[in-house]
Write a protein that holds these residues in place. Structure first.
Motif, PDB file in Angstrom:
ATOM      1  N   SER A   2      63.544  76.310  -8.190  1.00 55.92           N
ATOM      2  CA  SER A   2      63.788  76.193  -6.756  1.00 55.92           C
ATOM      3  C   SER A   2      64.585  74.940  -6.444  1.00 55.92           C
ATOM      4  CB  SER A   2      62.455  76.177  -6.003  1.00 55.92           C
ATOM      5  OG  SER A   2      61.736  75.014  -6.338  1.00 55.92           O
ATOM      6  N   GLU A   3      65.266  75.006  -5.316  1.00 54.61           N
ATOM      7  CA  GLU A   3      66.067  73.868  -4.858  1.00 54.61           C
ATOM      8  C   GLU A   3      65.124  72.753  -4.421  1.00 54.61           C
ATOM      9  OE1 GLU A   3      68.964  73.120  -1.129  1.00 54.61           O
ATOM     10  OE2 GLU A   3      69.339  74.934  -2.286  1.00 54.61           O
ATOM     11  N   GLN A   4      65.517  71.519  -4.724  1.00 56.84           N
ATOM     12  CA  GLN A   4      64.675  70.376  -4.357  1.00 56.84           C
ATOM     13  C   GLN A   4      64.729  70.137  -2.855  1.00 56.84           C
ATOM     14  OE1 GLN A   4      66.198  67.155  -6.834  1.00 56.84           O
ATOM     15  NE2 GLN A   4      64.305  67.285  -8.017  1.00 56.84           N
ATOM     16  N   PRO A   5      63.636  69.591  -2.287  1.00 49.91           N
ATOM     17  CA  PRO A   5      63.655  69.243  -0.863  1.00 49.91           C
ATOM     18  C   PRO A   5      64.669  68.126  -0.603  1.00 49.91           C
ATOM     19  CG  PRO A   5      61.429  69.074  -1.786  1.00 49.91           C
ATOM     20  CD  PRO A   5      62.362  69.314  -2.922  1.00 49.91           C
ATOM     21  N   PRO A   6      65.114  67.974   0.632  1.00 54.92           N
ATOM     22  CA  PRO A   6      66.050  66.895   0.970  1.00 54.92           C
ATOM     23  C   PRO A   6      65.458  65.524   0.634  1.00 54.92           C
ATOM     24  CG  PRO A   6      65.881  68.466   2.767  1.00 54.92           C
ATOM     25  CD  PRO A   6      64.814  68.825   1.779  1.00 54.92           C
ATOM     26  N   LEU A   7      66.357  64.585   0.356  1.00 55.09           N
ATOM     27  CA  LEU A   7      65.964  63.217   0.010  1.00 55.09           C
ATOM     28  C   LEU A   7      66.168  62.293   1.212  1.00 55.09           C
ATOM     29  CD1 LEU A   7      65.099  61.067  -2.059  1.00 55.09           C
ATOM     30  CD2 LEU A   7      67.498  60.941  -2.794  1.00 55.09           C
ATOM     31  N   VAL A   8      65.093  61.585   1.580  1.00 55.78           N
ATOM     32  CA  VAL A   8      65.119  60.653   2.706  1.00 55.78           C
ATOM     33  C   VAL A   8      64.893  59.249   2.160  1.00 55.78           C
ATOM     34  CG1 VAL A   8      64.036  59.988   4.891  1.00 55.78           C
ATOM     35  CG2 VAL A   8      64.189  62.415   4.252  1.00 55.78           C
ATOM     36  N   LEU A   9      65.747  58.314   2.561  1.00 56.41           N
ATOM     37  CA  LEU A   9      65.583  56.907   2.192  1.00 56.41           C
ATOM     38  C   LEU A   9      65.055  56.155   3.406  1.00 56.41           C
ATOM     39  CD1 LEU A   9      65.963  54.492   0.248  1.00 56.41           C
ATOM     40  CD2 LEU A   9      68.330  54.318   1.091  1.00 56.41           C
ATOM     41  N   VAL A  31      61.028  61.263  -0.867  1.00 56.83           N
ATOM     42  CA  VAL A  31      61.206  60.027  -0.104  1.00 56.83           C
ATOM     43  C   VAL A  31      61.310  58.850  -1.057  1.00 56.83           C
ATOM     44  CG1 VAL A  31      60.264  58.524   1.690  1.00 56.83           C
ATOM     45  CG2 VAL A  31      59.819  60.988   1.787  1.00 56.83           C
ATOM     46  N   ARG A  32      62.290  58.004  -0.793  1.00 57.37           N
ATOM     47  CA  ARG A  32      62.404  56.715  -1.479  1.00 57.37           C
ATOM     48  C   ARG A  32      62.293  55.627  -0.428  1.00 57.37           C
ATOM     49  NH1 ARG A  32      67.547  58.084  -5.262  1.00 57.37           N
ATOM     50  NH2 ARG A  32      66.483  59.498  -6.671  1.00 57.37           N
ATOM     51  N   GLU A  46      72.906  53.389  -7.041  1.00 54.22           N
ATOM     52  CA  GLU A  46      72.333  53.874  -8.292  1.00 54.22           C
ATOM     53  C   GLU A  46      71.808  55.308  -8.201  1.00 54.22           C
ATOM     54  OE1 GLU A  46      69.285  51.012  -9.071  1.00 54.22           O
ATOM     55  OE2 GLU A  46      70.722  49.380  -9.353  1.00 54.22           O
ATOM     56  N   ALA A  47      71.762  55.851  -7.003  1.00 54.92           N
ATOM     57  CA  ALA A  47      71.141  57.169  -6.811  1.00 54.92           C
ATOM     58  C   ALA A  47      71.871  58.245  -7.599  1.00 54.92           C
ATOM     59  CB  ALA A  47      71.117  57.519  -5.332  1.00 54.92           C
ATOM     60  N   ASP A  48      71.093  58.997  -8.377  1.00 54.92           N
ATOM     61  CA  ASP A  48      71.671  60.129  -9.083  1.00 54.92           C
ATOM     62  C   ASP A  48      71.657  61.365  -8.189  1.00 54.92           C
ATOM     63  OD1 ASP A  48      68.925  60.212  -9.110  1.00 54.92           O
ATOM     64  OD2 ASP A  48      68.742  60.834 -11.196  1.00 54.92           O
ATOM     65  N   ASP A  49      70.877  61.310  -7.110  1.00 52.82           N
ATOM     66  CA  ASP A  49      70.848  62.373  -6.110  1.00 52.82           C
ATOM     67  C   ASP A  49      71.491  61.862  -4.835  1.00 52.82           C
ATOM     68  OD1 ASP A  49      69.358  63.913  -7.832  1.00 52.82           O
ATOM     69  OD2 ASP A  49      67.442  63.354  -6.952  1.00 52.82           O
ATOM     70  N   ASP A  50      72.082  62.769  -4.099  1.00 57.85           N
ATOM     71  CA  ASP A  50      72.631  62.383  -2.809  1.00 57.85           C
ATOM     72  C   ASP A  50      71.496  62.216  -1.810  1.00 57.85           C
ATOM     73  OD1 ASP A  50      75.268  62.426  -3.630  1.00 57.85           O
ATOM     74  OD2 ASP A  50      75.550  64.519  -3.081  1.00 57.85           O
ATOM     75  N   VAL A  51      71.533  61.121  -1.065  1.00 52.54           N
ATOM     76  CA  VAL A  51      70.565  60.901   0.002  1.00 52.54           C
ATOM     77  C   VAL A  51      71.013  61.733   1.195  1.00 52.54           C
ATOM     78  CG1 VAL A  51      69.635  59.176   1.591  1.00 52.54           C
ATOM     79  CG2 VAL A  51      69.941  58.600  -0.819  1.00 52.54           C
ATOM     80  N   ASP A  52      70.089  62.492   1.765  1.00 57.75           N
ATOM     81  CA  ASP A  52      70.413  63.371   2.886  1.00 57.75           C
ATOM     82  C   ASP A  52      70.244  62.678   4.233  1.00 57.75           C
ATOM     83  OD1 ASP A  52      70.884  65.981   1.449  1.00 57.75           O
ATOM     84  OD2 ASP A  52      68.897  65.461   0.700  1.00 57.75           O
ATOM     85  N   GLY A  76      81.671  55.801   2.645  1.00 59.21           N
ATOM     86  CA  GLY A  76      81.833  57.245   2.768  1.00 59.21           C
ATOM     87  C   GLY A  76      80.621  58.036   2.307  1.00 59.21           C
ATOM     88  N   ILE A  77      79.447  57.419   2.367  1.00 58.44           N
ATOM     89  CA  ILE A  77      78.224  58.119   1.978  1.00 58.44           C
ATOM     90  C   ILE A  77      77.914  59.140   3.061  1.00 58.44           C
ATOM     91  CG2 ILE A  77      75.750  57.872   1.511  1.00 58.44           C
ATOM     92  CD1 ILE A  77      76.427  55.003   0.497  1.00 58.44           C
ATOM     93  N   ASP A  78      77.885  60.401   2.665  1.00 55.36           N
ATOM     94  CA  ASP A  78      77.734  61.493   3.619  1.00 55.36           C
ATOM     95  C   ASP A  78      76.265  61.805   3.839  1.00 55.36           C
ATOM     96  OD1 ASP A  78      78.338  63.585   5.339  1.00 55.36           O
ATOM     97  OD2 ASP A  78      78.535  65.035   3.701  1.00 55.36           O
ATOM     98  N   CYS A  79      75.663  61.112   4.797  1.00 54.77           N
ATOM     99  CA  CYS A  79      74.275  61.375   5.155  1.00 54.77           C
ATOM    100  C   CYS A  79      74.080  61.021   6.620  1.00 54.77           C
ATOM    101  CB  CYS A  79      73.312  60.588   4.271  1.00 54.77           C
ATOM    102  SG  CYS A  79      73.363  58.815   4.528  1.00 54.77           S
TER     103      CYS A  79
END
Length: 195
Positions: A2-9, A31-32, A46-52, A76-79
């Motif tokens: 399954s697709e991972q849930p969105p990442l929130v910083l 969450v981070r 350093e994030a290997d995942d895009d922060v949403d 240009g971080i798209d979040c």
């Protein structure tokens, strides 16, 4: 798989508060936490995942939330970004590149609704994202400033004009969409509910 849930910083210099926000959101999202501005930028680099989505405190020692926000946009971080802060909004927010603004203290429900809204907005085109952001800024200023202060501020007047221009375009787009399109209905219902 399954697709991972969105990442929130969550960026907050008070660790207990950052951890509380993370606990509130942890059931629905990955969450981070970053306990300061510099740590937030390091995590983004350093994030290997895009922060949403980012929940960002404005007033932090060292690198402020305003500076982190500028760096996020310059890189240009798209979040989507919501400021979650004790700083009452002033006309300076008109030039800031955030998507939503919450004044502390915030409740669990408000925080969850904000993240959900940010993630939904991320699916829209650039003009719609701008419309949401500007509408949020306008609403915050209208709760904090008098009618005279608003009327006397040229930037606020330009903001109002731009919102009307974007709404007009959105209305034209809506007319071109069928009545059965639930995503567009939800989008425009948010404007009606927010006013």
């Amino acid at each position: 798989m399954s697709e991972q849930p969105p990442l929130v910083l969550v960026v907050e210099d008070e660790p207990d508060l950052a951890d509380l926000y993370a606990a509130w959101l942890g059931d629905e999202y990955r969450v981070r936490t970053a306990y300061g501005g510099q740590e937030a930028l390091e995590q983004l680099d350093e994030a290997d995942d895009d922060v949403d989505a980012i929940l960002l405190d404005r007033r932090m020692p060292g690198l402020s939330g305003d500076e982190v926000l500028s760096a996020v946009r310059e890189r240009g971080i798209d979040c989507r970004v919501a400021m979650v802060t004790a700083v009452e909004p002033d006309f300076d927010i008109l030039k800031m590149g955030f998507d939503d603004y919450l004044v502390k203290p915030v409740t669990s429900d408000t925080l969850k609704e904000t993240v959900s809204g940010l993630l939904r907005r991320g699916e829209y085109d650039t003009e719609m994202q701008e419309l949401f952001s500007l509408t949020s800024k306008k609403a915050m200023l209208e709760t904090e400033k008098s009618a005279t202060e608003l009327a006397d501020n040229d930037e606020y007047q330009r903001l109002t004009d731009r919102i009307e221009e974007l709404r007009s375009r959105a209305d034209e787009s809506l007319e071109a969409v069928t009545e059965d399109d639930d995503d567009f209905k939800k989008l425009f219902q948010e404007f009606d509910d927010g006013e």
